[in-house]
Design a protein around this motif. Structure first.
Motif, PDB file in Angstrom:
ATOM      1  N   ALA A 143      76.158  25.713  58.799  1.00  0.00           N
ATOM      2  CA  ALA A 143      77.358  26.292  58.204  1.00  0.00           C
ATOM      3  C   ALA A 143      77.091  27.680  57.627  1.00  0.00           C
ATOM      4  O   ALA A 143      77.958  28.548  57.673  1.00  0.00           O
ATOM      5  N   THR A 144      75.902  27.905  57.119  1.00  0.00           N
ATOM      6  CA  THR A 144      75.571  29.205  56.545  1.00  0.00           C
ATOM      7  C   THR A 144      75.614  30.297  57.605  1.00  0.00           C
ATOM      8  O   THR A 144      76.196  31.360  57.385  1.00  0.00           O
ATOM      9  N   GLU A 145      75.032  30.022  58.750  1.00  0.00           N
ATOM     10  CA  GLU A 145      75.015  31.003  59.834  1.00  0.00           C
ATOM     11  C   GLU A 145      76.426  31.258  60.374  1.00  0.00           C
ATOM     12  O   GLU A 145      76.816  32.398  60.595  1.00  0.00           O
ATOM     13  N   VAL A 146      77.188  30.201  60.568  1.00  0.00           N
ATOM     14  CA  VAL A 146      78.561  30.342  61.063  1.00  0.00           C
ATOM     15  C   VAL A 146      79.396  31.125  60.060  1.00  0.00           C
ATOM     16  O   VAL A 146      80.152  32.025  60.439  1.00  0.00           O
ATOM     17  N   ALA A 147      79.254  30.815  58.789  1.00  0.00           N
ATOM     18  CA  ALA A 147      80.008  31.525  57.747  1.00  0.00           C
ATOM     19  C   ALA A 147      79.654  33.008  57.741  1.00  0.00           C
ATOM     20  O   ALA A 147      80.540  33.862  57.612  1.00  0.00           O
ATOM     21  N   ARG A 148      78.406  33.314  57.885  1.00  0.00           N
ATOM     22  CA  ARG A 148      77.969  34.711  57.910  1.00  0.00           C
ATOM     23  C   ARG A 148      78.548  35.433  59.136  1.00  0.00           C
ATOM     24  O   ARG A 148      79.046  36.544  59.031  1.00  0.00           O
ATOM     25  N   ASN A 149      78.530  34.783  60.296  1.00  0.00           N
ATOM     26  CA  ASN A 149      79.035  35.399  61.521  1.00  0.00           C
ATOM     27  C   ASN A 149      80.535  35.648  61.488  1.00  0.00           C
ATOM     28  O   ASN A 149      81.022  36.608  62.082  1.00  0.00           O
ATOM     29  N   TYR A 150      81.285  34.784  60.805  1.00  0.00           N
ATOM     30  CA  TYR A 150      82.744  34.923  60.750  1.00  0.00           C
ATOM     31  C   TYR A 150      83.233  35.506  59.433  1.00  0.00           C
ATOM     32  O   TYR A 150      84.446  35.587  59.206  1.00  0.00           O
TER      33      TYR A 150
END
Length: 74
Positions: A20-27
């Protein structure tokens, strides 16, 4: 506000990586937003905006409104 298409892409990205951290950062959203959309997809099968949950909720139930109308007419 995120479009439905972006929400779907975000959920798919989370389902692939489970990060979730990576996805949140990307979006450019919070992890809470990622989790909220993933949960909404699991519960409803859609990530569309839920307009029915907007606005002020009625204080009186339909039954109470009916009882008031009955009292007035009697």
């Amino acid at each position: 506000m995120l479009s439905t298409e972006v929400r779907e892409l975000m959920v798919k990205a989370y389902e692939k990586s489970h990060n979730a951290t990576e996805v949140a950062r990307n979006y450019s959203v919070s992890r809470t937003t990622v989790y909220a959309h993933v949960n909404q997809m699991r519960e409803t099968g859609s990530v569309a905006v839920q307009t029915s949950k907007r606005g002020r909720k009625p204080i009186l139930s339909q039954q109470q409104l009916y009882e008031i109308a009955e009292t007035i007419t009697n």
